[in-house]
Write a protein that holds these residues in place. Structure first.
Motif, PDB file in Angstrom:
ATOM      1  N   HIS A  13     -13.873 -10.950   2.209  1.00 37.39           N
ATOM      2  CA  HIS A  13     -13.963  -9.848   3.161  1.00 37.39           C
ATOM      3  C   HIS A  13     -13.587  -8.537   2.489  1.00 37.39           C
ATOM      4  O   HIS A  13     -12.720  -8.510   1.607  1.00 37.39           O
ATOM      5  N   VAL A  14     -14.248  -7.492   2.915  1.00 38.71           N
ATOM      6  CA  VAL A  14     -13.870  -6.152   2.486  1.00 38.71           C
ATOM      7  C   VAL A  14     -13.641  -5.325   3.749  1.00 38.71           C
ATOM      8  O   VAL A  14     -14.435  -5.401   4.691  1.00 38.71           O
ATOM      9  N   VAL A  15     -12.552  -4.593   3.759  1.00 39.91           N
ATOM     10  CA  VAL A  15     -12.269  -3.744   4.913  1.00 39.91           C
ATOM     11  C   VAL A  15     -13.095  -2.462   4.803  1.00 39.91           C
ATOM     12  O   VAL A  15     -13.030  -1.771   3.783  1.00 39.91           O
ATOM     13  N   ALA A  16     -13.882  -2.174   5.825  1.00 41.61           N
ATOM     14  CA  ALA A  16     -14.614  -0.906   5.859  1.00 41.61           C
ATOM     15  C   ALA A  16     -13.833   0.093   6.711  1.00 41.61           C
ATOM     16  O   ALA A  16     -13.608   1.228   6.321  1.00 41.61           O
ATOM     17  N   VAL A  17     -13.407  -0.370   7.867  1.00 39.42           N
ATOM     18  CA  VAL A  17     -12.647   0.474   8.794  1.00 39.42           C
ATOM     19  C   VAL A  17     -11.519  -0.350   9.389  1.00 39.42           C
ATOM     20  O   VAL A  17     -11.713  -1.523   9.709  1.00 39.42           O
ATOM     21  N   GLY A  18     -10.380   0.258   9.530  1.00 38.30           N
ATOM     22  CA  GLY A  18      -9.272  -0.421  10.187  1.00 38.30           C
ATOM     23  C   GLY A  18      -8.259  -0.985   9.212  1.00 38.30           C
ATOM     24  O   GLY A  18      -8.235  -0.620   8.026  1.00 38.30           O
ATOM     25  N   HIS A  19      -7.413  -1.876   9.710  1.00 36.32           N
ATOM     26  CA  HIS A  19      -6.355  -2.461   8.880  1.00 36.32           C
ATOM     27  C   HIS A  19      -6.175  -3.927   9.218  1.00 36.32           C
ATOM     28  O   HIS A  19      -6.230  -4.321  10.384  1.00 36.32           O
ATOM     29  N   ILE A  20      -5.929  -4.688   8.157  1.00 33.38           N
ATOM     30  CA  ILE A  20      -5.789  -6.137   8.289  1.00 33.38           C
ATOM     31  C   ILE A  20      -4.452  -6.561   7.702  1.00 33.38           C
ATOM     32  O   ILE A  20      -4.031  -6.033   6.672  1.00 33.38           O
ATOM     33  N   LYS A  21      -3.817  -7.502   8.365  1.00 35.31           N
ATOM     34  CA  LYS A  21      -2.546  -8.039   7.904  1.00 35.31           C
ATOM     35  C   LYS A  21      -2.745  -9.457   7.406  1.00 35.31           C
ATOM     36  O   LYS A  21      -3.338 -10.272   8.098  1.00 35.31           O
ATOM     37  N   LEU A  22      -2.277  -9.731   6.195  1.00 39.39           N
ATOM     38  CA  LEU A  22      -2.273 -11.096   5.683  1.00 39.39           C
ATOM     39  C   LEU A  22      -0.864 -11.635   5.813  1.00 39.39           C
ATOM     40  O   LEU A  22       0.094 -10.998   5.357  1.00 39.39           O
ATOM     41  N   ALA A  23      -0.717 -12.815   6.400  1.00 34.24           N
ATOM     42  CA  ALA A  23       0.621 -13.361   6.612  1.00 34.24           C
ATOM     43  C   ALA A  23       0.606 -14.873   6.534  1.00 34.24           C
ATOM     44  O   ALA A  23      -0.418 -15.517   6.748  1.00 34.24           O
ATOM     45  N   VAL A  34      -3.175 -18.561   4.173  1.00 38.87           N
ATOM     46  CA  VAL A  34      -2.621 -17.444   4.926  1.00 38.87           C
ATOM     47  C   VAL A  34      -3.541 -17.163   6.107  1.00 38.87           C
ATOM     48  O   VAL A  34      -4.648 -17.697   6.177  1.00 38.87           O
ATOM     49  N   GLU A  35      -3.095 -16.335   7.017  1.00 36.59           N
ATOM     50  CA  GLU A  35      -3.962 -15.937   8.115  1.00 36.59           C
ATOM     51  C   GLU A  35      -4.149 -14.435   8.052  1.00 36.59           C
ATOM     52  O   GLU A  35      -3.300 -13.705   7.538  1.00 36.59           O
ATOM     53  N   ALA A  36      -5.295 -13.992   8.543  1.00 34.57           N
ATOM     54  CA  ALA A  36      -5.617 -12.562   8.520  1.00 34.57           C
ATOM     55  C   ALA A  36      -5.831 -12.087   9.942  1.00 34.57           C
ATOM     56  O   ALA A  36      -6.587 -12.698  10.697  1.00 34.57           O
ATOM     57  N   GLN A  37      -5.143 -11.024  10.302  1.00 34.73           N
ATOM     58  CA  GLN A  37      -5.195 -10.522  11.670  1.00 34.73           C
ATOM     59  C   GLN A  37      -5.429  -9.012  11.648  1.00 34.73           C
ATOM     60  O   GLN A  37      -4.884  -8.300  10.798  1.00 34.73           O
ATOM     61  N   ALA A  38      -6.239  -8.556  12.587  1.00 35.58           N
ATOM     62  CA  ALA A  38      -6.548  -7.131  12.657  1.00 35.58           C
ATOM     63  C   ALA A  38      -5.394  -6.370  13.308  1.00 35.58           C
ATOM     64  O   ALA A  38      -4.888  -6.788  14.356  1.00 35.58           O
ATOM     65  N   LEU A  39      -4.974  -5.285  12.697  1.00 37.51           N
ATOM     66  CA  LEU A  39      -3.911  -4.458  13.254  1.00 37.51           C
ATOM     67  C   LEU A  39      -4.482  -3.297  14.062  1.00 37.51           C
ATOM     68  O   LEU A  39      -3.775  -2.677  14.853  1.00 37.51           O
ATOM     69  N   ASP A  40      -5.749  -3.007  13.808  1.00 33.14           N
ATOM     70  CA  ASP A  40      -6.497  -2.041  14.610  1.00 33.14           C
ATOM     71  C   ASP A  40      -7.861  -2.665  14.877  1.00 33.14           C
ATOM     72  O   ASP A  40      -8.221  -3.660  14.254  1.00 33.14           O
ATOM     73  N   ASP A  41      -8.630  -2.071  15.762  1.00 33.57           N
ATOM     74  CA  ASP A  41     -10.042  -2.434  15.837  1.00 33.57           C
ATOM     75  C   ASP A  41     -10.627  -2.134  14.464  1.00 33.57           C
ATOM     76  O   ASP A  41     -10.435  -1.032  13.928  1.00 33.57           O
ATOM     77  N   SER A  42     -11.296  -3.109  13.889  1.00 35.09           N
ATOM     78  CA  SER A  42     -11.701  -2.977  12.485  1.00 35.09           C
ATOM     79  C   SER A  42     -13.142  -3.408  12.269  1.00 35.09           C
ATOM     80  O   SER A  42     -13.717  -4.159  13.056  1.00 35.09           O
ATOM     81  N   LEU A  43     -13.665  -2.913  11.156  1.00 40.45           N
ATOM     82  CA  LEU A  43     -14.998  -3.321  10.735  1.00 40.45           C
ATOM     83  C   LEU A  43     -14.894  -3.900   9.335  1.00 40.45           C
ATOM     84  O   LEU A  43     -14.417  -3.238   8.409  1.00 40.45           O
ATOM     85  N   LEU A  44     -15.338  -5.123   9.211  1.00 43.94           N
ATOM     86  CA  LEU A  44     -15.258  -5.802   7.924  1.00 43.94           C
ATOM     87  C   LEU A  44     -16.644  -6.103   7.391  1.00 43.94           C
ATOM     88  O   LEU A  44     -17.606  -6.189   8.149  1.00 43.94           O
ATOM     89  N   ILE A  45     -16.707  -6.276   6.090  1.00 41.19           N
ATOM     90  CA  ILE A  45     -17.938  -6.746   5.461  1.00 41.19           C
ATOM     91  C   ILE A  45     -17.651  -8.121   4.889  1.00 41.19           C
ATOM     92  O   ILE A  45     -16.645  -8.296   4.195  1.00 41.19           O
ATOM     93  N   TRP A  46     -18.509  -9.053   5.181  1.00 38.71           N
ATOM     94  CA  TRP A  46     -18.302 -10.412   4.673  1.00 38.71           C
ATOM     95  C   TRP A  46     -19.425 -10.763   3.720  1.00 38.71           C
ATOM     96  O   TRP A  46     -20.598 -10.476   3.985  1.00 38.71           O
ATOM     97  N   ILE A  47     -19.046 -11.342   2.586  1.00 38.48           N
ATOM     98  CA  ILE A  47     -20.055 -11.725   1.597  1.00 38.48           C
ATOM     99  C   ILE A  47     -19.847 -13.164   1.175  1.00 38.48           C
ATOM    100  O   ILE A  47     -18.732 -13.581   0.855  1.00 38.48           O
ATOM    101  N   ASP A  48     -20.935 -13.881   1.148  1.00 38.87           N
ATOM    102  CA  ASP A  48     -20.885 -15.298   0.835  1.00 38.87           C
ATOM    103  C   ASP A  48     -20.501 -15.523  -0.628  1.00 38.87           C
ATOM    104  O   ASP A  48     -20.865 -14.746  -1.515  1.00 38.87           O
ATOM    105  N   LYS A  49     -19.789 -16.594  -0.844  1.00 38.69           N
ATOM    106  CA  LYS A  49     -19.321 -16.963  -2.174  1.00 38.69           C
ATOM    107  C   LYS A  49     -20.448 -16.966  -3.207  1.00 38.69           C
ATOM    108  O   LYS A  49     -20.309 -16.426  -4.307  1.00 38.69           O
TER     109      LYS A  49
END
Lengths: 225, 225
Positions: B54-64, B97-112
């Motif tokens: 995943h790549v963050v385009a907009v927003g923020h993501i928390k890894l925990a 780990v788990e990834a959770q959005a901290l804001d409304d976000s836009l992600l880009i997903w790319i296949d392996k």
DNA sequence: CGAAAGTTTGAGTTGCTTCAACCGCGGTGG
DNA sequence: CCACCGCGGTTGAAGCAACTCAAACTTTCG
């Protein structure tokens, strides 16, 4: 006549270089250097510039973060076949850890430029590097998890159960003080906890040898608060 | 009409893909997917299989790392331009780990597979991935160092001084509880320490805003035992 | 405006550390 | 061959930094 002094043969046996074809291996061999290092000597110190990476051929290396008062935090141990220091190389930053030999060791050193060349020629070499870094990352995340979410007993038990063992016997590969540091404990605490586990009849400790008496009960201790 | 919905343009702006030529970018664009995700929703959970990054385009993501009793340990935060989850992809292991959005976000997903293709075609893309992983590794080692060798006050001060600041003012980008977890503290402890630093006249806190009053004295606190 | 989430404050507790002394074993030299 | 030294490890006592639990306060947001 000493054995294992042929650099090419040595290189060919390292996991990192398995994918290279003969020509690439020859180039790598020309570029690589053997480094003999005695027990307790340092491979590099914190702050040293990083111009390449090391692969352990023989022996064991400790990576640690030095602290003010002669303390240190052990990050990890590396044995034959393991590469270390790559991350600092790719970042073009000086080492922020120090590397010290735990035994008389033989290392292979390869210049940054040669690594980059190999990456450019051979995508599968790049993949191998990526997998290596990913594994390291995975390990570190697990360590962070352990230190932050598990108490001292759980960490010790997890360590014991994670070690290779034969016939329910495992051994501390290095001084207990180093293991303690890796686990984020003082040597005193580690000693006490081992004693306590032995007291409870779960293990038997003598020197570096540890007999796992009741592995089910041990696992149970990993999950109780 | 919404802006920034053109995937190609979006991709071209991400640091990870800067090195791609037009043809490669086109391939990547065809392979990539946009993922909109609302605040507090999860991108993935621990144990989920990892088939891409995943790549963050907009927003923020928390890894925990999630813990038993609803606790968690925050590993890191990711903002626009940051990639995350690559390490698990390269290892072919499920997320730990788990990834959770901290804001409304836009992600880009790319296949392996598409990532692997890009690596095979473009060594400089491979280098970029290597640098990215190395940086992540560096950060984690630093975090381990911090948690193991610094006390609570030192960690808080180090955090405050490491944050971007304008005119001696910085802000907590997220809830204090999350920052506390990242620093390996309880929210209560963080609150007390901030109060204490304010008491000593080194900072002034109001909500998420922090005024650095005496940065020299703050730095001094990082080095005293 | 009210409910829920986040933050602060207080009081009490504890798990691990610190400091200090002691033990035991391996190596070395007299 | 044995005494001694030194280091790694163990044990004990005491302390404390940070946590837990609980309640009050504040901010956010529907």
């Amino acid at each position: 006549m000493r054995h294992k002094t042929d650099l090419g043969a040595l290189l060919a046996h390292q996991p990192l270089f398995r994918s290279l074809d003969a020509a690439q291996l020859a180039v790598m061999t020309a570029a690589a250097q053997k480094i003999s290092i005695e027990k307790n000597d340092f491979v590099f110190h914190r702050g040293d510039p990083c111009n390449g990476l090391h692969v352990v051929a023989v022996g064991h290396i400790k990576l640690a973060v030095p602290a003010a008062n002669g303390q240190q935090k052990v990050i990890d141990f590396f044995g034959p076949g393991d590469a270390f220091g790559e991350a600092f190389m790719f970042l073009d930053k000086p080492y922020m850890v120090e590397a010290q030999a735990l035994d008389d060791s033989l290392l292979i050193w390869i210049d940054k430029q040669d690594i980059y060349n190999a990456i450019d020629r051979d995508p599968s070499f790049a993949r191998r590097m990526l997998a290596g870094l990913s594994l390291r990352l995975h390990t570190l995340v697990k360590d962070i998890e352990t230190v932050n979410l598990q108490n001292a007993t759980q960490r010790v038990v997890a360590y014991l159960l994670s070690q290779p063992r034969e016939a329910d016997e495992t051994r501390f590969p290095f001084n207990k003080g180093l293991i303690a540091s890796k686990l984020g404990l003082t040597p005193e605490t580690l000693s006490r906890l081992l004693h306590q586990l032995a007291e409870a009849g779960l293990i038997e400790v003598s020197g570096k040898r540890v007999q796992i008496i009741d592995s089910a009960a041990l696992e149970a201790r990993m999950y109780v608060a």
